[in-house]
Design an enzyme around this catalytic site. Sequence first.
Site, PDB file in Angstrom:
ATOM      1  N   LYS A  67       0.904  -1.271  -0.080  1.00  0.00           N
ATOM      2  CA  LYS A  67      -0.217   0.214   0.431  1.00  0.00           C
ATOM      3  C   LYS A  67       0.658   1.356  -0.257  1.00  0.00           C
ATOM      4  O   LYS A  67       0.132   2.094  -0.508  1.00  0.00           O
ATOM      5  CB  LYS A  67      -0.707  -0.323   1.232  1.00  0.00           C
ATOM      6  CG  LYS A  67      -1.679  -0.835   0.846  1.00  0.00           C
ATOM      7  CD  LYS A  67      -3.243  -0.484   2.038  1.00  0.00           C
ATOM      8  CE  LYS A  67      -4.180  -2.054   2.271  1.00  0.00           C
ATOM      9  NZ  LYS A  67      -5.303  -1.661   3.328  1.00  0.00           N
ATOM     10  N   ASP A 103     -10.339   2.316   3.018  1.00  0.00           N
ATOM     11  CA  ASP A 103      -9.962   2.169   3.961  1.00  0.00           C
ATOM     12  C   ASP A 103     -11.093   2.858   4.903  1.00  0.00           C
ATOM     13  O   ASP A 103     -11.454   2.214   5.984  1.00  0.00           O
ATOM     14  CB  ASP A 103      -8.885   1.632   4.855  1.00  0.00           C
ATOM     15  CG  ASP A 103      -8.253   0.576   4.314  1.00  0.00           C
ATOM     16  OD1 ASP A 103      -9.201  -0.392   3.421  1.00  0.00           O
ATOM     17  OD2 ASP A 103      -7.054   0.085   4.002  1.00  0.00           O
TER      18      ASP A 103
END
Length: 281
Positions: A67, A103
């Site tokens: 990420k 997220d």
Amino acid sequence: MSSRIVCIIGHPVLHSRSPLIHKHWLSVYGIGGDYVLEDVPPANIDTFLDSLRKSRYVGGNVTVPYKELAFRKVAQADTVAKALGAVNTLWLEEQRLCGGNTDVYGFLTQLDQSQPDWPLRAKTALIIGAGGVARAAIHALIERKIQNIIVVNRTLERAEDLAKHFEKRAVPADFADLPKHLPNADLLVNATALGMKGQPSLDIDLALLKKGAVIYDLVYVPLETKLLANARALDFATVDGLGMLLHQAVPAFERWFGVRPEVTPKLRELVVADLEKDAAR
Ligand code: NAP
């Protein structure tokens, strides 16, 4: 929009439930695309991301451990990705690789839907863990203006680094001091790997926790962790980790396929059945 192909990039990635979620939506909304796994070893990840623009993919999800690297690779990042320094969703705009992070949206949507009045009750949040998902949780809580955010982690330096990243709007604390913080916590978040299948459980004395606190376990394999089972037995409100996974997928699917999908009980059942198969293995 038909025949768009999207992938999830990680290493390992076989365990991911994202294909199940996105393929379900493709079928429900009658979209002729696909969502596939891309297990990319560390030696190939730079080249893979650099050439994504010229590949068959119109975008992708990024998972552990890439990420942060994906954030550094994109030509343009959304506000949340910039705040976290991490990208979990990639797409192309005029042949440029763009990145976002869903997220925080997933974390908050699940919490809001399960415990609609939590922000009114939450002055102090206690986050256990200081990895990638803890970072998203802290950003979410700062966004919701939670007054006190305490981050407890086994490796104190990582909690200190997170506090620095968020300009001291979160306070780092040692794992050994956890019992001291429990009586003040209105929201307790498990953002560690503890409780996951194959890991020890997160054993904390919930009798010390403030009455009326909400316990949010981000682990979803198994769905019912020991922490959640103990919390329910003591009548605490609980939130499981699966909803975050389902909700974080919503904005990504919309971006790639142009339809805002719904997180339905049927989708949840489908993923729960898959998790149960895994637990039985
Ligand atoms: P990560 O970056 O690798 O961080 C792992 C965290 O767990 C660190 O804080 C680590 O502490 C702690 N930890 C690991 N083993 C421990 C142990 N034996 N004792 C105490 N602490 C321990 O991973 P992540 O991406 O943040 O993910 C953490 C967990 O969140 C995952 O295991 C997953 O179950 C869950 N998750 C859920 C979602 C969702 O959508 N619900 C999304 C992502 C992740 P140290 O810093 O001391 O190593």
